[in-house]
Design an enzyme around this catalytic site. Structure first.
Site, mmCIF file in Angstrom:
data_model
loop_
_atom_site.group_PDB
_atom_site.id
_atom_site.type_symbol
_atom_site.label_atom_id
_atom_site.label_comp_id
_atom_site.label_asym_id
_atom_site.label_seq_id
_atom_site.Cartn_x
_atom_site.Cartn_y
_atom_site.Cartn_z
ATOM 1 N N THR A 289 -2.541 -33.339 -13.029
ATOM 2 C CA THR A 289 -2.173 -34.251 -11.955
ATOM 3 C C THR A 289 -0.675 -34.162 -11.699
ATOM 4 O O THR A 289 0.063 -33.742 -12.579
ATOM 5 C CB THR A 289 -2.543 -35.665 -12.469
ATOM 6 O OG1 THR A 289 -3.926 -35.678 -12.746
ATOM 7 C CG2 THR A 289 -2.197 -36.763 -11.535
ATOM 8 N N ARG B 84 -17.146 -37.167 -8.958
ATOM 9 C CA ARG B 84 -16.438 -37.707 -10.135
ATOM 10 C C ARG B 84 -15.025 -38.151 -9.721
ATOM 11 O O ARG B 84 -14.318 -37.464 -9.008
ATOM 12 C CB ARG B 84 -16.363 -36.643 -11.217
ATOM 13 C CG ARG B 84 -15.593 -37.043 -12.463
ATOM 14 C CD ARG B 84 -14.168 -36.563 -12.428
ATOM 15 N NE ARG B 84 -13.431 -36.935 -13.640
ATOM 16 C CZ ARG B 84 -12.109 -36.849 -13.747
ATOM 17 N NH1 ARG B 84 -11.396 -36.413 -12.737
ATOM 18 N NH2 ARG B 84 -11.510 -37.215 -14.856
ATOM 19 N N GLY C 225 -11.346 -39.709 -11.252
ATOM 20 C CA GLY C 225 -10.561 -39.922 -12.462
ATOM 21 C C GLY C 225 -9.702 -41.162 -12.363
ATOM 22 O O GLY C 225 -9.981 -42.104 -11.614
ATOM 23 N N ASP C 226 -8.629 -41.177 -13.138
ATOM 24 C CA ASP C 226 -7.745 -42.344 -13.197
ATOM 25 C C ASP C 226 -6.769 -42.437 -12.038
ATOM 26 O O ASP C 226 -6.249 -43.524 -11.745
ATOM 27 C CB ASP C 226 -6.930 -42.286 -14.498
ATOM 28 C CG ASP C 226 -6.107 -40.992 -14.579
ATOM 29 O OD1 ASP C 226 -6.714 -39.904 -14.602
ATOM 30 O OD2 ASP C 226 -4.861 -41.079 -14.601
ATOM 31 N N THR D 41 -0.995 -38.910 -16.291
ATOM 32 C CA THR D 41 -1.687 -37.635 -16.180
ATOM 33 C C THR D 41 -2.513 -37.470 -17.450
ATOM 34 O O THR D 41 -2.174 -38.036 -18.482
ATOM 35 C CB THR D 41 -0.684 -36.468 -16.032
ATOM 36 O OG1 THR D 41 -1.354 -35.231 -16.296
ATOM 37 C CG2 THR D 41 0.487 -36.587 -16.980
ATOM 38 N N GLY D 42 -3.582 -36.714 -17.365
ATOM 39 C CA GLY D 42 -4.392 -36.493 -18.558
ATOM 40 C C GLY D 42 -5.862 -36.710 -18.289
ATOM 41 O O GLY D 42 -6.327 -36.586 -17.151
ATOM 42 N N GLY E 186 -8.843 -38.453 -17.344
ATOM 43 C CA GLY E 186 -9.031 -39.661 -16.558
ATOM 44 C C GLY E 186 -9.968 -40.684 -17.167
ATOM 45 O O GLY E 186 -9.703 -41.896 -17.106
#
Ligand code: GLY
Length: 293
Positions: free
Chosen positions: A148, A176, A178-179, A199-200, A202
Site C-alpha cells: 500500500t 475482498r 483490506g484495511d 500498510t501490511g 489488511g
C-alpha cells in the site's frame, strides 16, 4: 510549532528486490516532494496528501493506481481513502475498477455524506464526477507480496490530513477489501491529535484496529515513535505484518514496521530535500524511526 509543516510518506512494507530499490527511493522522494510543494506554498494538508498519493499511484513501482496488482480474476480492484483531520470528514472507495487515481475519487467523496462507496457504486460515482474510466492492466504480483502507499501531512495552519491507496493483495478473492479504506484500521486523522497511515496485512490490521490504537496512544501522550511501537505490538496476539507512518499535532514524525522492508520518506519546513529510507534493507526484523521537527 506554529507555521511549520511536515509530511511523511510510505510506499508499503514489502520485500523489495535489489533492482527495485532505487525506483522505490525515487518514488518516495517524488511523493514527498509533491506534498512539500503544496505545503511550502501554503497549501492545505489535504492537497498535500492527495498530491503525494497520486504521485505514487502514477508510479508503477508501487501497488496502487497504475501499479496495482490483480485479484483472483486478474482484475484490478483498488481501495483508497482520505481524511480531513479538522472536520473528520472521510472519503473512501473500495473494490473500485477502471480508475487510475482512486485517491482523487475518495477526495471527491469528502464533501458528501457517504463515507465509503464500494464496487459498482464507487465506479458510477467516479464516472459521474468526470473521472476517466480506462482499462487497468494488472501488474504481476511480486514474489513475497505487495502493499500500500500512504501519506500524512501537517500544514502551516495546523491541519492534519491522511491519504492511503492500494491495489490490495495479489490474487485475492473478488470483492475482498483490506484495511486501507476502513477508518480506524488503515488510516485516521484528527488535527488535535495526529494522523496515521498503515500498510501490511489488511485482515490483521482490521482485527487489531491499528490506526485507532495508534491515535489512542498519541492521545495518552506517547511520542509518535513510542506510539508506533506499542501499536505494532498489538499484532503479537494474532500475528501479522504491518508498517505505520505517524505525525502528531506538534509535527513530530514516527514510523515503524515489523516486516521485511518498509519504504518511507519524510520532510519538514526546515529541510532542503526529503529524507528517504528503505528500512530493513540490510537487516530483517522490527524497525522504526522518528523525527522531532
Ligand atoms: N494493506 C492493504 C491490504 O491489505 O489490502
Amino acid at each position: 510549532m506554529a507555521g511549520a509543516w511536515a509530511v511523511v510518506v510510505h510506499g508499503g512494507c514489502k520485500p523489495i528486490r535489489p533492482d527495485e530499490v532505487e525506483a522505490n527511493r525515487r518514488g518516495i522522494a517524488a511523493a514527498a516532494e509533491a506534498a512539500a510543494d503544496r505545503l511550502r506554498s501554503g497549501g492545505s494538508a489535504l492537497d498535500a496528501v492527495e498530491a503525494a498519493v497520486r504521485a505514487m499511484e502514477d508510479d508503477p513501482i508501487f501497488n496502487a493506481g497504475r501499479g496495482a496488482v490483480g485479484n483472483a480474476d486478474g482484475v484490478v480492484e483498488t481501495d483508497a481513502s482520505i481524511m480531513n483531520g479538522d472536520t473528520l470528514d472521510i472519503g473512501a472507495v473500495c473494490a473500485l475498477q477502471k480508475v487510475a487515481n482512486p485517491v482523487s475519487v475518495a477526495r471527491a467523496l469528502l464533501a458528501e455524506e457517504e463515507v465509503l462507496l464500494a464496487g459498482e457504486g464507487a465506479r458510477r460515482f467516479a464516472a459521474a464526477r468526470g473521472f476517466e474510466l480506462q482499462e487497468m492492466p494488472p501488474r504481476p504480483t511480486p514474489a513475497g507480496g505487495c502493499d500500500t502507499v500512504g501519506c500524512v501531512a501537517l500544514d502551516s495552519r495546523g491541519a492534519i490530513a491522511v491519504a492511503t491507496s492500494t491495489g490490495g493483495l495479489g490474487g485475492a478473492p473478488v470483492g475482498r477489501i483490506g484495511d486501507s479504506p476502513l477508518p480506524g484500521c488503515g488510516f485516521y486523522a484528527d488535527s488535535a491529535v495526529g494522523g496515521v497511515s498503515a500498510t501490511g496485512e489488511g485482515e490483521r490490521i482490521a482485527r487489531t484496529l491499528l490506526a485507532a490504537r495508534l491515535i489512542q496512544a498519541l492521545e495518552a501522550g506517547a511520542h509518535p515513535h513510542d506510539a508506533v511501537q506499542a501499536t505494532l505490538a498489538r499484532l503479537d496476539r494474532i500475528g501479522g505484518e504491518a508498517g505505520l507512518i505517524v505525525l502528531d499535532a506538534a509535527g513530530r514524525i514516527g514510523w515503524g514496521f515489523n516486516a521485511t522492508q518498509f519504504a518511507v520518506g519524510w520532510m519538514t519546513a526546515g529541510d532542503e530535500a526529503p529524507q528517504v529510507e528503505i528500512a530493513g534493507l540490510d537487516a530483517a526484523g522490527s524497525g522504526g524511526g522518528s523525527r522531532l521537527s
